[in-house]
Motif scaffolding. Structure first.
Motif, short mmCIF file in Angstrom:
data_model
loop_
_atom_site.label_atom_id
_atom_site.label_comp_id
_atom_site.label_asym_id
_atom_site.label_seq_id
_atom_site.Cartn_x
_atom_site.Cartn_y
_atom_site.Cartn_z
N GLY A 103 32.97 40.51 52.48
CA GLY A 103 33.70 39.77 51.45
C GLY A 103 34.96 40.49 51.03
N GLY A 104 35.11 41.75 51.49
CA GLY A 104 36.34 42.49 51.26
C GLY A 104 36.72 42.61 49.79
N PHE A 105 38.02 42.66 49.55
CA PHE A 105 38.52 42.80 48.18
C PHE A 105 38.23 41.55 47.34
CE2 PHE A 105 41.65 45.53 50.53
CZ PHE A 105 41.24 46.73 49.99
N TYR A 106 38.35 40.39 47.96
CA TYR A 106 38.25 39.14 47.20
C TYR A 106 36.88 38.97 46.54
CZ TYR A 106 42.67 37.60 49.26
OH TYR A 106 43.99 37.49 49.63
N GLU A 107 35.83 39.34 47.23
CA GLU A 107 34.49 39.13 46.67
C GLU A 107 34.00 40.32 45.86
OE1 GLU A 107 29.85 38.51 48.09
OE2 GLU A 107 31.46 38.06 49.50
N ASN A 108 34.29 41.54 46.31
CA ASN A 108 33.64 42.71 45.72
C ASN A 108 34.32 43.27 44.48
OD1 ASN A 108 31.33 43.37 47.62
ND2 ASN A 108 33.03 43.17 49.06
N VAL A 109 35.65 43.25 44.43
CA VAL A 109 36.32 43.83 43.26
C VAL A 109 35.99 43.07 41.97
CG1 VAL A 109 38.52 44.48 42.24
CG2 VAL A 109 38.15 44.81 44.69
N PRO A 110 35.97 41.72 41.96
CA PRO A 110 35.65 41.01 40.72
C PRO A 110 34.26 41.31 40.18
CG PRO A 110 36.74 39.53 42.26
CD PRO A 110 36.41 40.78 43.02
N ARG A 111 33.37 41.83 41.00
CA ARG A 111 32.00 42.10 40.55
C ARG A 111 31.95 43.22 39.50
NH1 ARG A 111 28.76 42.56 46.19
NH2 ARG A 111 26.95 42.78 44.82
N MET A 112 33.01 44.02 39.40
CA MET A 112 33.01 45.08 38.39
C MET A 112 33.81 44.70 37.15
SD MET A 112 35.63 48.04 39.74
CE MET A 112 37.38 47.72 40.03
N LEU A 113 34.38 43.49 37.12
CA LEU A 113 35.28 43.08 36.05
C LEU A 113 34.59 42.15 35.05
CD1 LEU A 113 38.40 42.21 38.23
CD2 LEU A 113 37.94 44.38 37.06
N LYS A 114 35.18 42.05 33.86
CA LYS A 114 34.74 41.05 32.89
C LYS A 114 35.37 39.70 33.25
CE LYS A 114 36.12 43.16 29.05
NZ LYS A 114 36.51 44.57 29.32
N GLU A 115 34.77 38.63 32.76
CA GLU A 115 35.29 37.29 33.02
C GLU A 115 36.73 37.19 32.52
OE1 GLU A 115 34.09 32.59 32.31
OE2 GLU A 115 32.76 34.20 31.62
N GLY A 116 37.59 36.60 33.33
CA GLY A 116 39.00 36.44 32.97
C GLY A 116 39.89 37.56 33.45
N GLN A 117 39.28 38.65 33.92
CA GLN A 117 40.09 39.74 34.44
C GLN A 117 40.34 39.59 35.93
OE1 GLN A 117 37.80 43.25 33.27
NE2 GLN A 117 39.03 43.50 31.41
N GLY A 118 41.40 40.22 36.40
CA GLY A 118 41.73 40.21 37.81
C GLY A 118 42.27 41.57 38.22
N VAL A 119 42.79 41.65 39.43
CA VAL A 119 43.39 42.90 39.90
C VAL A 119 44.63 42.59 40.73
CG1 VAL A 119 41.24 44.24 39.93
CG2 VAL A 119 41.94 42.96 41.98
N ARG A 120 45.50 43.57 40.78
CA ARG A 120 46.63 43.55 41.71
C ARG A 120 46.49 44.78 42.60
NH1 ARG A 120 50.15 43.91 38.19
NH2 ARG A 120 50.40 41.68 37.81
N ILE A 121 46.43 44.57 43.91
CA ILE A 121 46.24 45.67 44.86
C ILE A 121 47.35 45.64 45.90
CG2 ILE A 121 44.74 46.60 46.67
CD1 ILE A 121 42.34 45.57 45.12
N ASP A 122 47.95 46.80 46.15
CA ASP A 122 49.01 46.94 47.15
C ASP A 122 48.40 47.56 48.40
OD1 ASP A 122 51.23 47.41 48.68
OD2 ASP A 122 52.26 48.68 47.21
#
Length: 343
Positions: free
Chosen positions: A251-270
């Motif tokens: 699932g790469g970045f798209y699936e796994n990174v949101p699993r550590m965040l609160k609802e409504g949060q996102g990330v920017r990755i370079d």
């Protein structure tokens, strides 16, 4: 004594020989709480040795997936066990839990004791890296269910953490910095796609060497074990406030990174903020796969991500450098509610 069972395809003597062979590997993994239990019906572990005040058990289970097919074709079985351990202990670790013990399950078409020993050697190597005990397991010989030279491998890990130190993402805020720890390659994800693209469609030879892969054979590259991040994170936990962690698996970045965040949060990755892994370029080129799809399947060179306060970034990277663990500032937490990748 067991002629009829042997005629049915199950060799009890081979099973006994496998147990004899793996005992020395299991012994290497013994930790403070491990209780000798090889041959018992259940593995035993004394959690009181660790002095937890309010212990919370965190468990994880996983397999190696179709990466096993590469091991079968290459006839190399001594590292695949590391993958089984890594996929479980890294998952437990993201919640701040330290892996305590591990059990494995090996299902085979025919019990070849020397192969079983190689598999368990890898499991033991992984447990040593993760500083957890291999306290039990099961080997099941199932003729007709599996080919004579095929097997399946899965594992189960239990970790522990004091309730006050449990990481659930509630401390993460927009503006927090993402620090990435590099992967060793494909780890144990996406191998159905890898086999289709590289072996079936492009018809690449597993034993051929590739200059772009540093002169390694394709088999060596694909069988590189999944990295275990336990020692790196243990070096940080008592010294810095980690707000959240993510294990980048299928699932790469798209699936796994949101699993550590609160609802409504996102990330920017370079994706240009850290060295790329040539194997991903090879897969994308041979399969004509878009960058977006690659990032939705593979770890793309980052196997583990930490979210920390901007003021702690320098300290975290200094601590990791002390143990020769590379790290990269790869992005930040946002309030966009989406995973935004730059490439």
């Amino acid at each position: 004594m067991s002629d009829k069972y042997r005629e049915a395809g199950v060799d009890l003597e081979a099973g006994y020989e496998s147990v004899r062979r793996i005992k020395s590997h299991v012994a290497r993994t013994k930790t403070m709480g491990a209780i000798d239990s090889i041959g018992a019906f259940g593995g035993m572990f004394d959690l009181s040795k660790y002095g937890f005040q309010e212990p919370v058990l965190v468990s994880g289970t996983d397999g190696v997936g179709t990466k096993l097919m590469i091991a079968f074709e290459a006839d190399k079985h001594d590292t695949i066990g590391i993958d089984a351990v890594a996929m479980c202990v890294n998952d437990v670790l993201v919640q701040g839990a330290l892996p305590m013990f591990f059990l494995d399950y090996i299902a085979v078409g025919k019990n070849h004791p020397q192969v079983i020993e190689q598999i368990v050697k890898g499991v033991a190597d992984g447990c040593v890296q993760a500083e957890c005990a291999l306290i039990g397991g099961e080997t099941a010989e199932m003729p007709d269910m599996y080919d004579e030279h095929h097997y399946d491998l899965a594992g189960f890990c239990v970790g522990a953490v004091d309730r006050s130190r449990l990481l659930d993402g509630q401390k993460i805020a927009a503006g927090d910095v993402l620090i990435g720890l590099p992967s060793s390659g494909c780890h144990s994800n996406g191998f159905s796609l890898i086999r289709k693209v590289l072996l079936k469609d492009a018809k690449l030879d597993l034993q051929a060497t590739f200059e772009e892969l540093g002169g390694k054979t394709l088999a060596e590259e694909l069988l590189t074990p999944t990295r275990i991040y336990v020692k790196a994170i243990k070096h940080l936990l008592d010294k810095v406030d980690i707000k959240g962690m993510s294990h980048i698996t299928g699932g790469g970045f798209y699936e796994n990174v949101p699993r550590m965040l609160k609802e409504g949060q996102g990330v920017r990755i370079d994706l240009n903020s850290y060295p790329s892994k040539p194997i991903f370029d090879l897969i994308a080129r041979c399969g004509n796969i878009s960058k977006q799809e690659m990032c939705n399947v593979f770890n793309m060179g980052i196997g583990f991500i930490l979210a920390v306060d901007p003021g702690d970034v320098e300290k975290v990277q200094q601590l990791l450098a002390e143990i020769d663990e590379p790290s990269y500032v790869i992005g930040e937490v946002t309030d966009t509610g989406s995973v935004d990748l730059q490439w």
